[in-house]
Structure formats: C-alpha cells, structure tokens
Scaffold this motif. Structure first.
Motif, PDB file in Angstrom:
ATOM      1  N   UNK A  31       0.833  -1.199   0.000  1.00 23.75           N
ATOM      2  CA  UNK A  31       0.000   0.000   0.000  1.00 23.75           C
ATOM      3  C   UNK A  31       0.869   1.250   0.000  1.00 23.75           C
ATOM      4  N   UNK A  32       0.633   2.127  -0.980  1.00 30.04           N
ATOM      5  CA  UNK A  32       1.318   3.423  -1.059  1.00 30.04           C
ATOM      6  C   UNK A  32       0.294   4.492  -0.717  1.00 30.04           C
ATOM      7  N   UNK A  33       0.504   5.170   0.382  1.00 33.99           N
ATOM      8  CA  UNK A  33      -0.467   6.152   0.864  1.00 33.99           C
ATOM      9  C   UNK A  33       0.150   7.536   0.890  1.00 33.99           C
ATOM     10  N   UNK A  34      -0.502   8.476   0.193  1.00 35.19           N
ATOM     11  CA  UNK A  34      -0.047   9.867   0.167  1.00 35.19           C
ATOM     12  C   UNK A  34      -0.698  10.604   1.335  1.00 35.19           C
ATOM     13  N   UNK A  35       0.087  10.963   2.317  1.00 28.93           N
ATOM     14  CA  UNK A  35      -0.457  11.597   3.516  1.00 28.93           C
ATOM     15  C   UNK A  35      -0.990  12.992   3.242  1.00 28.93           C
ATOM     16  N   UNK A  36      -0.625  13.600   2.098  1.00 21.29           N
ATOM     17  CA  UNK A  36      -1.072  14.958   1.787  1.00 21.29           C
ATOM     18  C   UNK A  36      -2.375  14.991   1.014  1.00 21.29           C
ATOM     19  N   UNK A  37      -2.909  13.839   0.581  1.00 22.95           N
ATOM     20  CA  UNK A  37      -4.116  13.808  -0.250  1.00 22.95           C
ATOM     21  C   UNK A  37      -5.367  13.820   0.606  1.00 22.95           C
ATOM     22  N   UNK A  42      -4.500  11.314   7.990  1.00 19.69           N
ATOM     23  CA  UNK A  42      -3.775  10.210   7.375  1.00 19.69           C
ATOM     24  C   UNK A  42      -3.544   9.071   8.351  1.00 19.69           C
ATOM     25  N   UNK A  43      -3.237   9.387   9.595  1.00 16.91           N
ATOM     26  CA  UNK A  43      -2.939   8.339  10.573  1.00 16.91           C
ATOM     27  C   UNK A  43      -4.159   7.454  10.828  1.00 16.91           C
ATOM     28  N   UNK A  44      -5.341   8.073  10.953  1.00 17.95           N
ATOM     29  CA  UNK A  44      -6.540   7.280  11.220  1.00 17.95           C
ATOM     30  C   UNK A  44      -6.919   6.420  10.021  1.00 17.95           C
ATOM     31  N   UNK A  45      -6.744   6.960   8.813  1.00 15.13           N
ATOM     32  CA  UNK A  45      -7.024   6.172   7.610  1.00 15.13           C
ATOM     33  C   UNK A  45      -6.048   5.004   7.516  1.00 15.13           C
ATOM     34  N   UNK A  46      -4.773   5.277   7.762  1.00 19.59           N
ATOM     35  CA  UNK A  46      -3.769   4.196   7.734  1.00 19.59           C
ATOM     36  C   UNK A  46      -4.106   3.112   8.758  1.00 19.59           C
ATOM     37  N   UNK A  90      -1.240  -0.950  -4.109  1.00 18.97           N
ATOM     38  CA  UNK A  90      -2.479  -0.236  -3.814  1.00 18.97           C
ATOM     39  C   UNK A  90      -2.162   1.241  -3.591  1.00 18.97           C
ATOM     40  N   UNK A  91      -2.866   2.118  -4.302  1.00 21.61           N
ATOM     41  CA  UNK A  91      -2.675   3.563  -4.157  1.00 21.61           C
ATOM     42  C   UNK A  91      -3.769   4.137  -3.269  1.00 21.61           C
ATOM     43  N   UNK A  92      -3.365   4.942  -2.277  1.00 21.33           N
ATOM     44  CA  UNK A  92      -4.303   5.617  -1.389  1.00 21.33           C
ATOM     45  C   UNK A  92      -4.054   7.109  -1.513  1.00 21.33           C
ATOM     46  N   UNK A  93      -5.015   7.845  -2.084  1.00 17.80           N
ATOM     47  CA  UNK A  93      -4.834   9.276  -2.257  1.00 17.80           C
ATOM     48  C   UNK A  93      -5.734   9.825  -3.340  1.00 17.80           C
ATOM     49  N   UNK A  94      -5.398  11.008  -3.837  1.00 13.53           N
ATOM     50  CA  UNK A  94      -6.162  11.656  -4.884  1.00 13.53           C
ATOM     51  C   UNK A  94      -5.729  11.200  -6.268  1.00 13.53           C
ATOM     52  N   UNK A  95      -6.260  11.882  -7.300  1.00 13.25           N
ATOM     53  CA  UNK A  95      -5.985  11.484  -8.681  1.00 13.25           C
ATOM     54  C   UNK A  95      -4.489  11.479  -8.986  1.00 13.25           C
ATOM     55  N   UNK A 115      -7.678   3.011  -3.173  1.00 11.48           N
ATOM     56  CA  UNK A 115      -8.524   3.495  -2.083  1.00 11.48           C
ATOM     57  C   UNK A 115      -8.564   5.004  -2.257  1.00 11.48           C
ATOM     58  N   UNK A 116      -9.524   5.514  -3.041  1.00  7.03           N
ATOM     59  CA  UNK A 116      -9.509   6.925  -3.458  1.00  7.03           C
ATOM     60  C   UNK A 116      -9.777   7.872  -2.283  1.00  7.03           C
ATOM     61  N   UNK A 117      -9.022   8.987  -2.259  1.00  8.56           N
ATOM     62  CA  UNK A 117      -9.181   9.976  -1.200  1.00  8.56           C
ATOM     63  C   UNK A 117      -9.249  11.397  -1.752  1.00  8.56           C
ATOM     64  N   UNK A 118      -9.333  11.567  -3.062  1.00  9.13           N
ATOM     65  CA  UNK A 118      -9.268  12.892  -3.674  1.00  9.13           C
ATOM     66  C   UNK A 118     -10.588  13.639  -3.646  1.00  9.13           C
TER      67      UNK A 118
END
Length: 350
Positions: A31-37, A42-46, A90-95, A115-118
């Motif tokens: 899982x690659x999670x962008x904490x800025x998206x 971010x911590x709770x989502x992770x 797995x991508x977690x973040x915006x577009x 796991x879209x977050x945008x």
C-alpha cells in the motif's frame, strides 16, 4: 460541436485486450499512501486500512509518503516488491497519487488497487470504488484484476500516463491555481470551484497549435500527413466517461471503443468563458459552438511556429509538468490491471 475532417482513419488497438492474462494476485498488498491527499487524517485512515487487512488475513505493507516529490520513487519500489511476490500495489490518495502508482504498475504489468481519497474521485467512481475507506476495502479484498484503458502522452524524452485526463494551456494553469487555494483554504469542492472561477476571470494566452489526429471508425480524421492549425486557450484530452458525461460531451461513449476524446475551445473572451463554465456545470458544454470535440485513437500536437521554444506545460490527472513538443497522445498499448468488482457486482451496487 463535432470536429470536421476528411478521410476515416485506422483504428488503434485498445489497451484493454480481453485475451491478455491477468497478473497473479495471491501475494501481499503493498500500500502506497499519500499523507497529503484529501482532507482526512492520514494516521486514522492508515490505522483503519491496517486493521481491516489484518482482520481479513491479508499480508500487507503500508508505505506512508510524507515528502513532496517522492511519490514516484516510492511507487516504483512498491511495484517492484509487489511483482516479485505476486502481489498487488495499492494507491491511497487523490488522482495525482493514483496516477503516479498506476504509471509504475502499468509499466511492470502489476495488479493495481485503489482506495480513493481525492476531491472528485472520477477514476474510483467510474469503476464503482467509493471514497469511503471501508467500502473501497470491500472491493479490494473481494475484487479481481480486470483490464482498464489508460491514456498516454509522450515526447521525445519521456512518457506520462493519465487515468482521467491530460491537458495543455488554461487547464494546467487552473490546476496550479487550485492547489494554491487548497493550501490556504483546505481540500474542499467549493474551494476548487471558486479557484476555477477566479482563474477564468483573468486574461488567457492563446495556444497556437498544429494538430493531426486519427479518429478511428465512424469519425472524421485529418488526412494522412495533414495538420490542422488551431488557436485555443486550452486543449483537453479525456479518458474518463463519467467526467465527460457530466460535462455533456456526446463523444464520451467512444472511450468504450478504445478511444480518447479531445476538446478544444475557440478563442473567447472572459464573459464567454464564464458562460462555458456554466454550460459545463449544467452538463451542456458539448452543445456550445465554441467547443470542438472529437473522439480519436491518436493525436500529434506541435507548436504552430516552426521555430522558437518547444516546452509545453502539461497536466496529467492534476499533476503539472513540462514536456517538449511535439506531443503524441494515444491509448496505452497494454491495459492497467485494476482490482475491481465483477461487472454484475458493480451493477448490483449501483
């Protein structure tokens, strides 16, 4: 308004070859999670992702990206590890995050989950993947890799992919302004819409371009070797049916036939530009005489001037970069293997 043209061009092979074998997905989830998206913590989502995957018995690793400009390197390393272990990246973040991870996954033939977050989530919504973390995890855990079309833009030195859209001119400027406003006021839809309005109120430089395209069966193409001169504030190439349908672009259905859809605006003043913005919001942009729309399999874009600067500011899925003209647009020759629900399951949820 539909683009005029001449002879019918040959169809390109779509990047969604149904005969291609999907990658194995019995390994771990990287899982690659962008904490800025997105606007969420971010911590709770992770923690929620880790909890659900542990409960499901899925081996996983979570890479949290906190530094700007490192997403490409992190994504490439995650894909390498996923491929070596027959897993899924797995991508977690915006577009933009989804784009960076998809670029690496496509090149390696790696299975790709999201796991879209945008803000608008056009890619996820198109494939029935929710922004709600638990709902998206349900798809990730139960879905299988299915081929998805990807657009690409290339110059002599590099290639970029796009899941939703690519653009030149006004649209990249609008995206840069939007990020400035979001940094000040937060990542909310009203902020994105307000920044777009402010950008459109300013005077815009017109692009002078020479364009040749191949439209495929049923559409008019530029004759072989011919180029069309075009002055426009922006050139937009769409690869997302939902976004195009929301704008009221009739050619949106061509994406299912392995094509992209290009839009260009005729030179207009600020007042007319605001009118086009309103038409787009109402889903009627395609009816405007100031809009040129064409479904195509490939397109080459050059500066109209034979000499002078060749650098062009390009946006792909919201990420802005410089490329060198001429630019070549088309559908990627191989598909992206997206983890999604089977078509009958998507219909049941819709």
């Amino acid at each position: 308004m539909t683009a005029p043209g001449a002879a019918e061009g040959p169809a390109a092979t779509p990047g969604t070859d149904a005969g291609a074998a999907p990658p194995a997905v019995d390994g771990p989830l990287i899982v690659v999670m962008n904490a800025a998206s997105g606007a969420r913590d971010a911590a709770s989502v992770r923690d929620r992702i880790a909890q659900r995957l542990t409960q499901a018995g899925r081996t996983h690793e979570i890479e949290l990206v906190t530094k700007r400009g490192t997403i490409g390197r992190v994504a490439a390393d995650a894909v390498r590890r996923a491929v070596a272990r027959r897993g899924v990246v797995v991508a977690v973040g915006g577009d933009g995050t989804l784009n960076a991870v998809a670029q690496a996954a496509l090149a390696a033939g790696c299975a790709f989950g999201v796991l879209p977050q945008g803000t608008f989530n056009y890619f996820g919504r198109t494939h029935a993947i929710s922004q709600e973390v638990d709902e998206a995890l349900d798809v990730l855990l139960a879905g299988r890799p299915q081929p998805v079309q990807v657009g690409r833009i290339a110059d002599a030195h590099r290639e970029r992919v796009f899941l939703v859209n690519a653009s030149l001119g006004l649209y990249p400027q609008l995206l840069e302004d939007r990020e400035t406003y979001k940094a000040r006021f937060g990542r909310r839809r009203w902020v994105a819409l307000w920044s777009a309005l402010v950008t459109l109120m300013r005077e815009h430089r017109q692009l002078a371009l020479r364009i040749a395209w191949c439209a495929g069966p049923g559409e008019a193409s530029a004759p072989a070797g011919a180029e069309r001169l075009l002055r426009t504030p922006t050139l937009f190439v769409g690869n997302n049916r939902l976004q195009l349908e929301q704008l009221g672009i009739a050619q949106a259905e061509a994406l299912a036939q392995g094509r992209l859809v290009a839009l260009a605006l005729k030179p207009v003043g600020t007042r007319a530009m605001l009118g086009l913005l309103l038409r787009g919001a109402l889903g009627r942009l395609g009816e405007a005489e100031e809009v040129l729309a064409v479904a195509l399999t490939g397109m080459t874009v050059r500066h109209a001037a034979r000499y002078g600067p060749r650098r062009v500011k390009v946006a792909t899925d919201g990420e802005v970069a410089w490329m060198q003209a001429p630019l070549h647009f088309g559908v990627a020759p191989k598909p992206l293997w997206l983890i999604k629900a089977a078509p009958d399951a998507e219909g049941a949820r819709g």
